[in-house]
Design an enzyme around this catalytic site. Sequence first.
Site, PDB file in Angstrom:
ATOM      1  CB  CYS A  79      -1.009  -0.051   1.143  1.00  0.00           C
ATOM      2  SG  CYS A  79      -2.436   1.000   0.809  1.00  0.00           S
ATOM      3  NE  ARG A 110      -0.665   9.235  -1.633  1.00  0.00           N
ATOM      4  CZ  ARG A 110      -0.807  10.309  -0.868  1.00  0.00           C
ATOM      5  NH1 ARG A 110      -0.500  11.499  -1.316  1.00  0.00           N
ATOM      6  NH2 ARG A 110      -1.273  10.191   0.358  1.00  0.00           N
ATOM      7  CG  HIS A 174      -3.032  -3.115   4.014  1.00  0.00           C
ATOM      8  ND1 HIS A 174      -1.976  -2.441   4.584  1.00  0.00           N
ATOM      9  CD2 HIS A 174      -3.800  -2.178   3.421  1.00  0.00           C
ATOM     10  CE1 HIS A 174      -2.100  -1.148   4.357  1.00  0.00           C
ATOM     11  NE2 HIS A 174      -3.195  -0.957   3.655  1.00  0.00           N
ATOM     12  CD  GLU A 176      -0.046  -5.144   6.092  1.00  0.00           C
ATOM     13  OE1 GLU A 176      -0.035  -5.740   4.996  1.00  0.00           O
ATOM     14  OE2 GLU A 176      -0.339  -3.934   6.195  1.00  0.00           O
TER      15      GLU A 176
HETATM   16  N1  GLN Z   1      -3.495   6.213   0.712  1.00  0.00           N
HETATM   17  C1  GLN Z   1      -2.316   6.071   1.500  1.00  0.00           C
HETATM   18  C2  GLN Z   1      -1.151   6.768   0.836  1.00  0.00           C
HETATM   19  O1  GLN Z   1      -1.137   6.960  -0.327  1.00  0.00           O
HETATM   20  C3  GLN Z   1      -1.959   4.608   1.705  1.00  0.00           C
HETATM   21  C4  GLN Z   1      -2.947   3.944   2.615  1.00  0.00           C
HETATM   22  C5  GLN Z   1      -2.451   2.677   3.226  1.00  0.00           C
HETATM   23  O2  GLN Z   1      -1.257   2.392   3.276  1.00  0.00           O
HETATM   24  N2  GLN Z   1      -3.382   1.922   3.727  1.00  0.00           N
HETATM   25  O3  GLN Z   1      -0.214   7.086   1.523  1.00  0.00           O
END
Ligand code: GLN
Length: 198
Positions: A79, A110, A174, A176
């Site tokens: 992410c 993003r 994610h 994890e």
């Molecule tokens: N949207 C966040 C970013 O771009 C990432 C979100 C996340 O890691 N869950 O930093």
Amino acid sequence: MSAVGVLALQGGVAEHISILEQLGCDVKEIRTPDELESISALILPGGESTTLISLLNRWELTSPLRSMGEDGFPIFGTCAGAVLLSKEIDEKEHEVSQNSLGLADVKAVRNYFGRQTCSFLKSIKVTGLAEPFPGVFIRAPLLLPLSDTVEVLSSVEDGPVFLRQDNLWLSSFHPELTTDCRIHRLFLESQGILKGSG
Ligand code: GLN
């Protein structure tokens, strides 16, 4: 086997450590350039990429990490961690230019999947896994390959969410935040850090 590092400046650090320990790995939290010595791979957790970028700069980790990634060191960004690894970073609605590690030939869009309240769980097919994986998406980016040396390991209807370019792995979701170790295992086995189970 030397330890697997987890960047421990912000974000989902404990969750990655727990999965790696379940796989039998020694784990080292990374906060300073010195701590990058004697690890075999590094995980960049999710969190907030703008915050992570400024913390990486403040702790003088940007340049050593960039050199390691360029030299083939295995790095897996989840992410926000994937945003850090990407050469191009866009917002969905307007373009932003942001410093990052800029290692993988990937454009990260993003927050593509919306705000925190739009978080979702989706079962996804992943190359290399026999059964689908529970993908947890939280303000997740879309990950667009910029070169044909980037392999797409998983996509949803809107596009790619899991990519690999040699030593660099990027997931929009994610792994994890599940009890499922298969994605971490896939990464570590592909880099020769864990032995294959079959
Ligand atoms: N949207 C966040 C970013 O771009 C990432 C979100 C996340 O890691 N869950 O930093």
